[in-house]
Design a protein around this motif. Structure first.
Motif, short mmCIF file in Angstrom:
data_model
loop_
_atom_site.label_atom_id
_atom_site.label_comp_id
_atom_site.label_asym_id
_atom_site.label_seq_id
_atom_site.Cartn_x
_atom_site.Cartn_y
_atom_site.Cartn_z
N PRO A 168 37.52 49.18 38.62
CA PRO A 168 37.03 48.77 39.95
C PRO A 168 36.42 47.36 39.95
O PRO A 168 36.62 46.61 40.91
CB PRO A 168 35.97 49.83 40.27
N GLN A 169 35.71 47.02 38.86
CA GLN A 169 35.12 45.68 38.78
C GLN A 169 36.20 44.61 38.74
O GLN A 169 36.15 43.62 39.47
CB GLN A 169 34.26 45.55 37.52
N THR A 214 47.75 46.32 47.71
CA THR A 214 46.39 46.10 48.17
C THR A 214 46.11 44.61 48.26
O THR A 214 45.57 44.10 49.25
CB THR A 214 45.38 46.75 47.18
N PHE A 245 48.55 48.05 43.18
CA PHE A 245 47.49 47.08 43.39
C PHE A 245 48.01 45.83 44.10
O PHE A 245 47.30 45.22 44.90
CB PHE A 245 46.83 46.70 42.05
N THR A 291 37.48 54.13 35.28
CA THR A 291 36.33 54.27 36.17
C THR A 291 35.30 53.16 35.96
O THR A 291 34.69 52.69 36.91
CB THR A 291 35.67 55.66 35.98
N TYR A 296 43.69 43.04 35.11
CA TYR A 296 43.92 44.31 35.82
C TYR A 296 45.16 45.01 35.27
O TYR A 296 45.16 46.21 35.04
CB TYR A 296 44.09 44.05 37.32
N ALA A 327 39.22 44.86 39.70
CA ALA A 327 39.94 44.84 40.97
C ALA A 327 39.23 43.94 41.98
O ALA A 327 39.86 43.15 42.67
CB ALA A 327 40.06 46.26 41.52
N GLN A 328 37.89 44.05 42.02
CA GLN A 328 37.12 43.23 42.96
C GLN A 328 37.30 41.75 42.69
O GLN A 328 37.50 40.96 43.61
CB GLN A 328 35.64 43.60 42.83
N TYR A 361 44.77 48.60 33.70
CA TYR A 361 45.41 49.71 34.39
C TYR A 361 46.39 50.43 33.46
O TYR A 361 46.45 51.66 33.44
CB TYR A 361 46.13 49.23 35.65
#
Lengths: 77, 405
Positions: free
Chosen positions: B212-213, B399, B396, B208, B237, B215-216, B241
């Motif tokens: 997310p950071q 994405t 991912f 959490t 990542y 991933a960006q 992950y």
């Protein structure tokens, strides 16, 4: 040839190693037997001794050393 | 009405402690309060599948009735006949609801099947296992109430660990000795605290806070390295992950095992230091163990047995290779019908096949060095192969390549 000798021979064929002095070694932990070798063993036991062990009856902890396998086979023959 | 997802927040643990206490007192005195256990199981199922999730609750009830008909029907049939096609049909029927649930979102994008509910794939493992063991003759009697208890055992209903019927039944009927039960309770307390650390601290941190950071940043580099998106952030990542996946799932599993122990049921463990694995085979003996053992016992071994018995494949080394491919392909589909789950399955099949070649080579060349450095190297390589497989698994890449704009 007695059962014990026959099982040892079968296991030596299967693992390709001399196990007669290490009858309490854990065959799965040492990687000498894997799932595939287990299936081969079950088929061999069926062919040689006529004992039928279904896959779902096979509990690794009851078959993990040569001595345990010998005892199992002797009890089932 | 309230809805509580298993092990998701502190309230759940308070409920668990309060409701299990009387049961624990009973077990301490060598008695299982079956009626009480049934009532609290009902309450917990209501908490999981009630309130806003009532549709899932209905789906669960329908599913249970359906599996009762299939498994019970097969048990009745098995008493006087044993045809292979009947067995195969019954296994297919038992899997069918799961197949529908998994296919629906792949056919109608994003659409969830109405017959789906949390935990359907885990219940399917339990049902199919019953049919297979009945075929083998290791389960002889269909005991409807025990089967219901087994399927609906609430500590593990949502995500396992996947227990075995005969093991569960034994624990349920045989109350542990006081000495042993106290050991189980001590173990459970330890697991709960370890689970808090894993899921709510480490899992939360990696999943959490960090993920997310990262991933960006990784998405912002999606044009990097000839538009493959390979960047430092992507590698970051991958590892983050992997850590999240392990700590979140191992944490959940610890809770599920702990709750089972408190109820006097020794649900098997799911993880055994997976990142210490020396090769991929070793990894699957340590990672999501109840799943991989289920696949080993009910797919891999049965398939190799069948192939060898009927001499379908001549060359000895090809047999496990074929079985690994089928085994991991099914595991991929089980995770979900998306390209990345299927590639994940194939990737592990490929890795384990290569690993087998290496093990055979090592056996033939005993002069190869073996010391703590080579073992360290083996662990390092395995860890990285596994983390890469989790990057595929994470979705991912999907994405990054196909969705991010």
């Amino acid at each position: 040839m007695n059962t014990k000798q026959a099982v040892i021979e079968l296991l030596e064929d299967l693992t390709g190693t001399d196990i007669s002095n290490n009858l309490d070694d854990n065959l799965f932990a040492s990687g000498m037997i894997d799932s595939m070798a287990t299936v081969e063993m079950l088929l061999e036991l069926q062919a040689k001794f006529g004992i039928d062990v279904p896959v779902s009856e096979f509990d690794r902890s009851e078959w993990d050393t040569p001595n345990k396998i010998i005892a199992k086979v002797e009890s089932l023959v | 009405m309230i809805n509580l997802q298993p092990y998701s927040n502190p309230i759940y643990f308070v409920w668990l402690a309060v409701t299990l206490l009387p049961l624990m007192v009973g077990l301490y005195f060598g008695k299982r309060f079956v009626v009480y256990q049934t009532i609290i199981s009902g309450i917990f199922l209501l908490l999981i599948f009630g309130g806003s999730k009532w549709q899932q609750g209905l789906a669960l009830i329908g599913y249970i009735i359906y599996q009762f008909i299939v498994v019970g029907g097969y048990a009745a049939y098995k008493k006087h006949a044993n045809k292979t096609w009947v067995f195969v049909s019954m296994v297919s029927l038992s899997i069918m609801p799961l197949v529908i649930v998994k296919l629906t979102p792949a056919i109608e994008v994003g659409q969830q099947s109405l017959i789906g509910f949390l935990g359907i794939s885990y219940l399917t493992f339990k049902s199919v296992q019953m049919i297979m063991e009945m075929r083998d003759g290791t389960i002889k009697k269909f005991a409807p109430i025990m089967f219901a208890r087994f399927l609906l055992f609430f500590p593990t209903i949502s995500s396992g660990p996947i227990d075995r019927y005969r093991r569960f039944q034994h624990d349920y009927v045989q109350v542990p000795t006081r000495e042993h039960y106290l050991e189980m309770v001590a173990q459970a307390v330890h697991y709960i605290f370890l689970g808090f650390l894993y899921k709510f601290i480490l899992g939360y941190f990696f999943g959490t806070v960090m993920l997310p950071q990262i991933a960006q940043v990784a998405i912002s580099h999606r044009a990097a390295f000839f538009h493959t998106g390979i960047s430092l952030a992507l590698i970051e990542y991958m590892y983050t992950y992997s850590m999240y996946l392990f700590f979140d799932f191992a944490g959940y599993s610890l809770f599920a095992v702990a709750a089972s122990y408190l109820m006097g049921i020794e649900t098997p463990m799911n993880f055994d230091h997976p990142f210490k694995a020396r090769n991929i085979k070793d990894f699957w003996n340590r990672w999501h163990m109840t799943l991989s053992f289920w696949f080993r016992d009910f797919i891999f071994m049965r398939l190799t047995f069948f192939i060898m018995k009927h001499h379908l494949i001549k060359k000895r080394t090809r047999i496990p290779q074929a079985a690994y491919l089928v085994n991991f392909l099914i595991m991929g589909f089980w995770h979900g019908v998306t390209w990345y789950y299927i590639v994940y399955g194939l990737f592990h099949a490929g890795a384990i096949i290569i690993n087998d070649y290496w093990l055979a080579y090592k056996k033939k060349n005993p002069q190869l060095p073996h010391n703590r450095w080579t073992e360290g190297l083996a662990i390092f390589i395995t860890f990285n192969v596994v983390c890469f497989s989790f990057l595929i698994f994470s979705g991912f890449l999907n994405t990054l390549w196909f969705q991010a704009r």
